[in-house]
Design an enzyme around this catalytic site. Structure first.
Site, PDB file in Angstrom:
ATOM      1  N   CYS A   1       0.903  -1.351  -0.099  1.00 46.51           N
ATOM      2  CA  CYS A   1      -0.159   0.012   0.073  1.00 46.51           C
ATOM      3  C   CYS A   1       0.923   1.255   0.015  1.00 46.51           C
ATOM      4  CB  CYS A   1      -1.039   0.232   1.093  1.00 46.51           C
ATOM      5  SG  CYS A   1      -0.139  -0.538   2.606  1.00 46.51           S
TER       6      CYS A   1
ATOM      7  N   HIS B   1      -2.661   6.236   4.394  1.00 46.73           N
ATOM      8  CA  HIS B   1      -1.332   6.593   4.529  1.00 46.73           C
ATOM      9  C   HIS B   1      -1.077   7.993   3.963  1.00 46.73           C
ATOM     10  CE1 HIS B   1      -1.244   2.573   5.868  1.00 46.73           C
ATOM     11  NE2 HIS B   1      -0.911   2.064   4.764  1.00 46.73           N
TER      12      HIS B   1
END
Lengths: 350, 350
Positions: free
Chosen positions: B132, B252
């Site tokens: 990710c 994130h």
């Protein structure tokens, strides 16, 4: 100077988050106090605080408050320092100022005692305490500068909300509870109380600390860049910073990349210097998952360093993780250290 | 390939956080499905999920589960992928794998469609979805690589707990409430469920994501370093990473320093490339406090970039802030994009 000499100390901003920590440290460290004066804005005047079991009434700061004061510790915001620090100096006090008001003034030493204590000697009445995020970084860089030389520094910060004051702490707590209750979060303080827009900090990250400058950097980032060069006496050192506010109450953490002048060094070489450095504690052992965190550093005086790694491509590059309590070494404790140094070295007269 | 052709799709790890997002996206994007098979471990088998108003019973994955399947989307952990992806391939399915099991296998394309879609063509039955934190970074770097060339990348991450699974989400919520109630926080999952020690994540920051490697870097950091070189086809690109877990649930964020081959560029030059890049949204205006945050990027497909600044010392250096939903572009959406590309380009046969 006689060993038993005591001093009249004023704390300006006594009811604030940093002021409280300063008062607590003056007690705990048995600072040689003859008389203590607790000063604040008109709004907080009249509050009663306890110092060494004695109740003291907080007074409103005025130009006359500093008569007879030897050391004045300011942490009530830049405008208060600009307004009253000259009065304190006129009355013969030496000011240790926790705000950004005088930091870049070339006549004002900007001091982290582990890094440039000797700069205190040249003060003209005011000594500035650096920005919290700067203090912990230069404390960790200093032993590397001394032994290996510095070429460049790139830092990304992970900063606690308490750096924005007690209201920001309250906002984080309230928003966190709102979010957990499934309610909408109310944002009124962060990222910057006086700025136009406010965003939730709970369960979020805000890449803005202090207001934006014309060059696209925030003032916090420019503080880290400029103050680091001044404290380390390296006007040409390359320093870059990205400052981010995060949802925790205490301690700033920093991901620091440093390029050294010397090549061919190992992690062990860097560890050796950090291990013997004043005020720095090495907490670094991957095999036992040992590294500092904001919670582990809270309420401590030292600067904690972990995750030291050699860059995989740049022979002279190292990465590390630097954590310290932003209200302690980042503010109150560094202030007390400067005051202690003034006394110990007989540098008090301005 | 006929426009109306439909496919038999298996979702392995259907009850996990990423699996759920994948199923939702297959619905929303009207993916051309003939039959959908939802697979899981023995423990979760028997659960009922709804797909396009039809109740589907989750089945335990076995070697025979993949008979007749055209596309198998795996997100049930590396060991499950290693165990069952070969069976799926043997039965003629093409696997899009969300785990780290095959990412660095030289026979397996590692793909972010905006960056290296053409690599899908050479698959031998398995295509890997990158980590990710890597996906969002390379999506933001690609337009700069194309136009200006890349010299080095240094990233410090600010990663959501959902990257560690649903249990980590629950842990953050529980610890947050414990802390707000003044109770001791119970830490049993983070930083790494299978590792020896656990630390509280609520109101904290943990500089460890995944387990430590022998070189002192974590596996997450090495994933970012190695995957970036592979996806961008630059084995010699210098990449350094520090990965930090933070107390938020989704998205994130990354503080990225990038040194370009080309010198003399302005922020506007970088903005121009980011603005026209596929899958990237520029949110960058200091004068209106405009920048992406984890909360603002949540549940969105794109990669958001803000805080673009020119380094103050290095002529070819730029800093930027890259945010994306780690379960969407960082996992489920990138997986769906690869599956869509397989169909659109007639690359399905293995």
């Amino acid at each position: 100077m006689a060993e038993n000499k005591t001093f009249n100390v004023a704390v300006v901003g006594a009811t604030g988050a940093v002021g409280e920590k300063i008062i607590k440290l003056l007690e705990e460290k048995d600072f040689p106090i003859n008389e203590i004066k607790l000063l604040s804005s008109k709004r907080s005047a009249g509050n009663k605080l306890v110092f060494k079991d004695k109740e003291i009434i907080v007074e409103e700061a005025t130009d006359d408050s500093f008569k007879g004061i030897d050391i004045a510790l300011f942490s009530a915001g830049g405008s208060v320092s600009k307004r009253f620090a000259p009065s304190a100096v006129k009355h013969g006090a030496v000011v240790v100022d926790n705000t950004s008001a005088f930091r870049m003034d070339e006549n004002v030493p900007l001091v982290v005692p582990e890094v440039n204590e000797e700069d205190i000697a040249s003060h003209q009445g005011i000594i500035a305490n650096p920005n919290c995020s700067t203090i912990q970084m230069v404390a960790a860089l200093k032993p590397l500068q001394d032994k290996f030389g510095l070429k460049r520094v790139i830092v990304s910060t992970y900063q606690a909300v308490s750096g924005a004051g007690t209201q920001a702490n309250n906002e984080l707590a309230e928003q966190s509870q709102q979010f957990l209750n499934g309610e909408e979060m109310q944002a009124e303080i962060l990222p910057v109380k006086g700025d136009e827009k406010h965003y939730p900090i709970a369960f979020n990250a805000l890449p803005q600390i202090d207001v934006f400058q014309e060059n696209g950097y925030t003032f916090e980032e420019m503080k880290m860049i400029n103050e680091t060069k001044k404290i380390m006496h390296e006007p040409d050192l390359s320093v870059a910073a990205t400052c981010v506010r995060l949802p925790f109450f205490t301690s700033h953490a920093e991901s620091v990349y440093v390029e050294l002048d010397q090549k061919g060094l190992s992690v062990q070489d860097v560890w050796n210097e950090l291990e013997k450095a004043n005020g720095v504690v090495l907490e670094d052992n991957p095999s036992t998952q040992t590294y500092p965190t904001p919670l582990s550093a809270a309420n401590k005086e030292e600067v904690f360093v972990g995750r030291v790694r050699k860059d995989l491509d740049y022979e002279n590059g190292f990465h590390m993780w630097v954590v310290s309590d932003n209200l302690m070494k980042g503010a109150a404790w560094n202030t007390i250290q400067i005051a202690e140094s003034l006394i110990k070295n007989n540098w008090l007269k301005n």
